[in-house]
Design a protein around this motif. Structure first.
Motif, PDB file in Angstrom:
ATOM      1  N   ASP A  41     -14.860   4.210  19.634  1.00  0.00           N
ATOM      2  CA  ASP A  41     -14.883   2.937  18.920  1.00  0.00           C
ATOM      3  C   ASP A  41     -13.526   2.238  19.009  1.00  0.00           C
ATOM      4  O   ASP A  41     -13.462   1.021  19.199  1.00  0.00           O
ATOM      5  N   THR A  44     -13.010   0.817  22.564  1.00  0.00           N
ATOM      6  CA  THR A  44     -13.830  -0.365  22.851  1.00  0.00           C
ATOM      7  C   THR A  44     -13.526  -1.482  21.857  1.00  0.00           C
ATOM      8  O   THR A  44     -14.202  -2.509  21.860  1.00  0.00           O
ATOM      9  N   LYS A  47     -16.316  -3.155  19.687  1.00  0.00           N
ATOM     10  CA  LYS A  47     -17.364  -3.965  20.309  1.00  0.00           C
ATOM     11  C   LYS A  47     -18.742  -3.305  20.217  1.00  0.00           C
ATOM     12  O   LYS A  47     -19.754  -3.986  20.104  1.00  0.00           O
ATOM     13  N   TYR A  48     -18.771  -1.986  20.270  1.00  0.00           N
ATOM     14  CA  TYR A  48     -20.049  -1.255  20.267  1.00  0.00           C
ATOM     15  C   TYR A  48     -20.201  -0.369  19.028  1.00  0.00           C
ATOM     16  O   TYR A  48     -20.896   0.638  19.078  1.00  0.00           O
ATOM     17  N   SER A  49     -19.593  -0.753  17.934  1.00  0.00           N
ATOM     18  CA  SER A  49     -19.599   0.075  16.724  1.00  0.00           C
ATOM     19  C   SER A  49     -20.998   0.455  16.270  1.00  0.00           C
ATOM     20  O   SER A  49     -21.251   1.612  15.914  1.00  0.00           O
ATOM     21  N   ASP A  50     -21.909  -0.506  16.264  1.00  0.00           N
ATOM     22  CA  ASP A  50     -23.261  -0.222  15.790  1.00  0.00           C
ATOM     23  C   ASP A  50     -23.977   0.779  16.699  1.00  0.00           C
ATOM     24  O   ASP A  50     -24.660   1.681  16.230  1.00  0.00           O
ATOM     25  N   LYS A  51     -23.788   0.656  17.994  1.00  0.00           N
ATOM     26  CA  LYS A  51     -24.418   1.585  18.929  1.00  0.00           C
ATOM     27  C   LYS A  51     -23.797   2.978  18.829  1.00  0.00           C
ATOM     28  O   LYS A  51     -24.491   3.986  18.909  1.00  0.00           O
ATOM     29  N   ILE A  52     -22.497   3.028  18.645  1.00  0.00           N
ATOM     30  CA  ILE A  52     -21.806   4.310  18.490  1.00  0.00           C
ATOM     31  C   ILE A  52     -22.270   5.003  17.218  1.00  0.00           C
ATOM     32  O   ILE A  52     -22.553   6.203  17.212  1.00  0.00           O
ATOM     33  N   GLU A  53     -22.385   4.245  16.143  1.00  0.00           N
ATOM     34  CA  GLU A  53     -22.838   4.810  14.872  1.00  0.00           C
ATOM     35  C   GLU A  53     -24.267   5.330  14.978  1.00  0.00           C
ATOM     36  O   GLU A  53     -24.581   6.414  14.487  1.00  0.00           O
ATOM     37  N   THR A  54     -25.128   4.576  15.658  1.00  0.00           N
ATOM     38  CA  THR A  54     -26.515   5.004  15.850  1.00  0.00           C
ATOM     39  C   THR A  54     -26.578   6.291  16.665  1.00  0.00           C
ATOM     40  O   THR A  54     -27.293   7.235  16.308  1.00  0.00           O
TER      41      THR A  54
END
Length: 85
Positions: A41, A44, A47-54
Motif C-alpha cells: 500500500d 503504490t 492507489k490500490y488500498s481497497d483492493k489490497i484490503e480485500t
C-alpha cells in the motif's frame, strides 16, 4: 482405485500438516499478511488500498478455513468491514 483417489490418499498427510501449521502459527501468518499489505500500500501510494484490503481479508479467511478444518467446527464468521468514511 482411480487417479483422484490415489492423489487424495497421497496428499492427505500434507493437508493435515498444513492445517496443523496454520493452527500453530496463525498469528504470525496474519502479522506477515498485514505487514506485506502495508508495504504494498505504501509503495503504490494508496492507489490500490481497497483492493489490497480485500485481498488481505480473503487471505485471512482462507487461513481460518485451513486452520479450523480439522476441529470439526465451523470457522468464525468474517469480521464486518469498517464503516465507510
Amino acid at each position: 482405485m482411480g487417479l483422484m483417489d490415489t492423489l487424495k490418499a497421497k496428499l492427505a498427510p500434507a493437508k493435515e500438516k498444513v492445517s496443523d501449521l496454520a493452527q500453530q502459527h496463525g498469528g504470525k501468518i496474519e502479522h506477515g499478511l498485514e505487514k506485506a499489505a502495508k508495504a504494498v500500500d505504501s509503495r503504490t501510494k494508496g492507489k490500490y488500498s481497497d483492493k489490497i484490503e480485500t485481498g488481505t481479508g480473503k487471505a485471512k479467511e482462507a487461513l481460518d478455513r485451513i486452520a479450523h478444518k480439522d476441529d470439526g467446527g465451523t470457522p468464525p464468521p468474517p469480521a464486518s468491514p469498517p464503516p465507510a468514511a
